[in-house]
Write a protein that holds these residues in place. Structure first.
Motif, mmCIF file in Angstrom:
data_model
loop_
_atom_site.group_PDB
_atom_site.id
_atom_site.type_symbol
_atom_site.label_atom_id
_atom_site.label_comp_id
_atom_site.label_asym_id
_atom_site.label_seq_id
_atom_site.Cartn_x
_atom_site.Cartn_y
_atom_site.Cartn_z
ATOM 1 N N ASP A 23 24.845 -118.837 56.152
ATOM 2 C CA ASP A 23 25.940 -118.211 55.240
ATOM 3 C C ASP A 23 27.067 -118.875 54.947
ATOM 4 O O ASP A 23 27.296 -119.962 55.749
ATOM 5 N N SER A 24 27.485 -118.637 54.006
ATOM 6 C CA SER A 24 28.699 -119.576 53.381
ATOM 7 C C SER A 24 29.952 -118.788 52.893
ATOM 8 O O SER A 24 29.488 -117.704 52.299
ATOM 9 N N ALA A 25 31.073 -119.191 52.733
ATOM 10 C CA ALA A 25 32.061 -118.311 52.442
ATOM 11 C C ALA A 25 32.566 -118.911 50.929
ATOM 12 O O ALA A 25 32.419 -120.027 50.530
ATOM 13 N N ILE A 26 32.735 -117.861 49.936
ATOM 14 C CA ILE A 26 33.229 -118.170 48.724
ATOM 15 C C ILE A 26 34.612 -117.484 48.668
ATOM 16 O O ILE A 26 35.078 -116.520 49.340
ATOM 17 N N TYR A 27 35.295 -117.813 47.532
ATOM 18 C CA TYR A 27 36.681 -117.261 47.316
ATOM 19 C C TYR A 27 36.660 -116.870 46.021
ATOM 20 O O TYR A 27 36.675 -117.731 44.978
ATOM 21 N N VAL A 28 36.799 -115.329 45.678
ATOM 22 C CA VAL A 28 36.534 -114.780 44.471
ATOM 23 C C VAL A 28 37.939 -114.293 44.087
ATOM 24 O O VAL A 28 38.774 -113.493 44.868
ATOM 25 N N CYS A 29 38.540 -114.565 42.761
ATOM 26 C CA CYS A 29 39.765 -113.873 42.330
ATOM 27 C C CYS A 29 39.406 -112.405 42.156
ATOM 28 O O CYS A 29 38.541 -111.988 41.351
ATOM 29 N N GLN A 30 40.317 -111.553 42.517
ATOM 30 C CA GLN A 30 40.129 -110.036 42.210
ATOM 31 C C GLN A 30 40.514 -109.511 41.070
ATOM 32 O O GLN A 30 40.279 -108.350 40.788
ATOM 33 N N SER A 31 41.135 -110.438 40.474
ATOM 34 C CA SER A 31 41.638 -110.052 39.140
ATOM 35 C C SER A 31 40.662 -110.359 37.994
ATOM 36 O O SER A 31 40.735 -109.658 36.987
ATOM 37 N N CYS A 32 40.151 -111.801 37.906
ATOM 38 C CA CYS A 32 39.302 -112.054 36.833
ATOM 39 C C CYS A 32 37.872 -112.651 37.447
ATOM 40 O O CYS A 32 37.000 -112.642 36.332
ATOM 41 N N ALA A 43 36.891 -115.205 38.997
ATOM 42 C CA ALA A 43 36.492 -116.437 39.019
ATOM 43 C C ALA A 43 36.305 -116.939 40.574
ATOM 44 O O ALA A 43 36.834 -116.440 41.517
ATOM 45 N N VAL A 44 35.435 -118.008 40.838
ATOM 46 C CA VAL A 44 35.067 -118.078 42.149
ATOM 47 C C VAL A 44 35.261 -119.718 42.279
ATOM 48 O O VAL A 44 35.422 -120.626 41.607
ATOM 49 N N HIS A 45 36.192 -119.915 43.476
ATOM 50 C CA HIS A 45 36.696 -121.124 43.926
ATOM 51 C C HIS A 45 36.089 -121.603 45.142
ATOM 52 O O HIS A 45 35.639 -120.864 46.009
ATOM 53 N N GLY A 46 36.339 -122.779 45.361
ATOM 54 C CA GLY A 46 35.577 -123.507 46.570
ATOM 55 C C GLY A 46 36.540 -123.342 47.838
ATOM 56 O O GLY A 46 35.830 -123.287 48.912
ATOM 57 N N GLN A 70 47.244 -119.170 43.834
ATOM 58 C CA GLN A 70 47.277 -118.968 42.607
ATOM 59 C C GLN A 70 46.001 -119.078 41.975
ATOM 60 O O GLN A 70 45.255 -120.214 42.479
ATOM 61 N N CYS A 71 45.216 -118.138 41.066
ATOM 62 C CA CYS A 71 44.077 -118.257 40.639
ATOM 63 C C CYS A 71 44.123 -119.273 39.482
ATOM 64 O O CYS A 71 44.916 -119.192 38.437
ATOM 65 N N ASN A 72 43.387 -120.430 39.403
ATOM 66 C CA ASN A 72 43.378 -121.381 38.269
ATOM 67 C C ASN A 72 42.939 -120.879 36.901
ATOM 68 O O ASN A 72 43.435 -121.171 35.579
ATOM 69 N N ALA A 73 42.156 -119.712 36.905
ATOM 70 C CA ALA A 73 41.517 -119.055 35.675
ATOM 71 C C ALA A 73 42.466 -118.097 34.886
ATOM 72 O O ALA A 73 42.872 -118.100 33.767
ATOM 73 N N CYS A 74 43.164 -117.160 35.721
ATOM 74 C CA CYS A 74 43.942 -116.178 35.223
ATOM 75 C C CYS A 74 45.493 -116.505 35.731
ATOM 76 O O CYS A 74 46.551 -115.707 35.095
ATOM 77 N N ASN A 75 45.845 -117.435 36.550
ATOM 78 C CA ASN A 75 47.324 -117.648 36.829
ATOM 79 C C ASN A 75 47.967 -116.652 37.487
ATOM 80 O O ASN A 75 49.061 -116.275 37.722
ATOM 81 N N ILE A 111 43.080 -113.995 45.408
ATOM 82 C CA ILE A 111 42.141 -114.772 45.609
ATOM 83 C C ILE A 111 41.859 -114.253 47.327
ATOM 84 O O ILE A 111 42.473 -114.182 48.209
ATOM 85 N N VAL A 112 40.466 -113.913 47.152
ATOM 86 C CA VAL A 112 39.984 -113.307 48.603
ATOM 87 C C VAL A 112 38.787 -113.935 48.925
ATOM 88 O O VAL A 112 37.911 -114.064 48.293
ATOM 89 N N GLU A 113 38.589 -114.162 50.441
ATOM 90 C CA GLU A 113 37.364 -114.848 50.732
ATOM 91 C C GLU A 113 36.221 -113.563 51.013
ATOM 92 O O GLU A 113 36.371 -112.435 51.476
ATOM 93 N N GLU A 114 35.152 -114.179 50.544
ATOM 94 C CA GLU A 114 33.896 -113.409 50.649
ATOM 95 C C GLU A 114 32.550 -114.059 51.090
ATOM 96 O O GLU A 114 32.777 -115.329 51.170
#
Length: 454
Positions: A4-13, A15-18, A23-28, A33-36
């Motif tokens: 199991d590994s955690a990813i951080y996903v922007c709920q607006s656009c 985008a997946v972050h490490g 602030q989301c770099n893709a949609c500003n 950003i929520v951990e999943e």
């Protein structure tokens, strides 16, 4: 062994972050950003082997396959936007602001379709069954044989729909569903993508037509990943300005019909009422046309619509003149004002300018340029346009009035409603009882309006 590994996903656009950030770099966007959690295989990604593939069977473009059948729901405006009815096995996405009437519209569609013998299931994840029944009683649909359910578990919904056969399934809303395959919460990007994908896959595999209700963000976009809009066959938005009883159902994407088609409804105490003649509704019942008002003959999808554009030009009480627009593009108004000032000598430097599209309708086509300019000129010169005159035409930056499409349909609609004059670019079609005053340049329109010559 998977880990199991955690990813951080922007709920607006989506985008997946490490790692998490504010602030989301893709949609500003901030705080989206929520951990999943997810299960990832260790090591490198394995290539796909083609040794066990079944191969593809190609076909030509020529085919005798008939047009897909349509399920007529009985709500004519809804069927019009769908392209003549709902196609079996299709997937539709309906979005709109909170409280605009999405659930009311779909309950009306479900009830009337069920009364016509269509097998309809209405699954709600936001309301209890008693709330839906209370709304149906207000709408006079309590006797309609609609199958109601209140559920949010995707596994239970899919299992039930595989056992029982329906023609149309309405899910209100996709953001409330959750799949136990993913650990993310309901409404997250992962859950919305997974639940929508499973429902669309079921519809395409010979299942019922699926209508999904989607929430919108504060910018008016469908909440969740954009891939949901690509998966479905039609994306419809239900629009309505606060303070107006009118509601517009608009198709932005439709694989089985025309795009930009609209259906017009009126919200009342007993629910939504279809408006067969929206032109008469948006024009009002005024006997005399005041200065600053021009009737625009527009095209919405396949239907001509007449709507009144109102302008007010007044001296500015402050140092910076104000520009306010409702129902039209602000940049388009700035362009028309610039052309009027540069090519026609009509200045707005120290004056406030207000432009409003009556009835709460939003106009998107460039053919409204001349109508907006006519309303502005009428307000500046305090000269009302004739009561039976319509205006349409596109304005170029050089001041030329350019022709627009479907002029004959615009004139036909105007004649049907009693209009006998038109201010428009040179036309190659007949007026059909409407006397057309042709203008090649905006300066000619200014002269005719200010001197009341048509």
């Amino acid at each position: 062994m998977a880990r199991d590994s955690a990813i951080y996903v922007c709920q607006s656009c989506g985008a997946v972050h490490g790692k998490w950030s504010g602030q989301c770099n893709a949609c500003n966007q901030w705080n989206t950003i929520v951990e999943e959690s997810r299960t990832t295989p260790p090591g490198a990604i394995k290539p796909v082997s083609a040794s066990r593939s079944r191969g593809l069977t190609f076909e030509t473009l020529d085919s005798d396959t008939p047009e897909p059948p349509r399920i007529v729901t009985g709500v004519a405006e809804f069927d019009r936007v769908c392209g003549g009815g709902v196609v079996p096995g299709s997937a539709l996405l309906l979005s709109g602001d909170p409280g605009v009437g999405k659930s009311t519209l779909l309950l009306d569609v479900a009830g009337r379709a069920a009364l016509r013998g269509v097998r309809v299931a209405y699954i709600s994840g936001e309301e209890a069954i008693e709330q839906i029944r209370a709304r149906a009683r207000r709408m006079g649909l309590e006797k309609a044989p609609v199958q109601l359910a209140s559920a949010t578990a995707l596994r239970d919904i899919l299992g039930t729909l595989k056992r029982e056969k329906f023609d149309i399934v309405i899910v209100d809303s996709i953001q409330t569903l959750w799949s136990d395959v993913h650990e993310a919460g309901p409404g997250s990007v992962t859950q919305v993508r997974a639940c929508a994908g499973e429902l669309v896959r079921m519809a395409k595999a010979g299942g019922p037509a699926v209508v999904l209700v989607g929430h919108v963000t504060k910018d008016g976009q469908v909440a969740g990943p954009r891939v949901v809009e690509h998966m479905v066959d039609a994306v419809m938005t239900f629009e309505g300005e606060r303070g107006y009883p009118f509601r517009i159902l608009r198709a932005g994407k439709n694989r089985f019909g025309a795009t930009d088609e609209i259906g017009v409804f009126e919200m009342g105490d007993a629910g939504l009422t279809e408006v067969a003649n929206p032109s008469a509704l948006f024009l009002g019942e005024g006997k005399d046309r005041a200065p600053g008002a021009a009737v625009f003959a527009g095209i919405e999808g396949s239907r001509p619509v007449l709507v009144e554009m109102q302008a007010l030009v007044a001296p500015s009480a402050y140092g910076t003149p104000r520009r306010a627009v409702i129902g039209w593009d602000t940049g388009r108004l700035a362009m028309v004002m610039a052309v009027l000032e540069a090519r026609c000598g009509v200045g707005f430097g120290q004056q406030d300018v207000y432009l409003n599209v009556a009835g709460g309708l939003r106009i998107n086509e460039p053919a409204a340029d001349l109508a907006a300019a006519a309303a502005l000129i009428s307000s500046v010169t305090d000269t009302p346009l004739p009561q039976g005159c319509i205006v349409f035409g596109e304005i170029s930056l050089s001041g030329e009035v350019r022709a627009v499409g479907r002029a004959e349909a615009r004139l036909r609609e105007a004649s049907k409603l009693g209009f006998d004059k038109a201010l428009a670019p040179p036309l190659t079609v007949k007026g059909g009882g409407v006397s057309v005053t042709s203008v090649n340049r905006l300066t000619e329109a200014v002269e005719r309006i200010s001197q009341n010559r048509y």
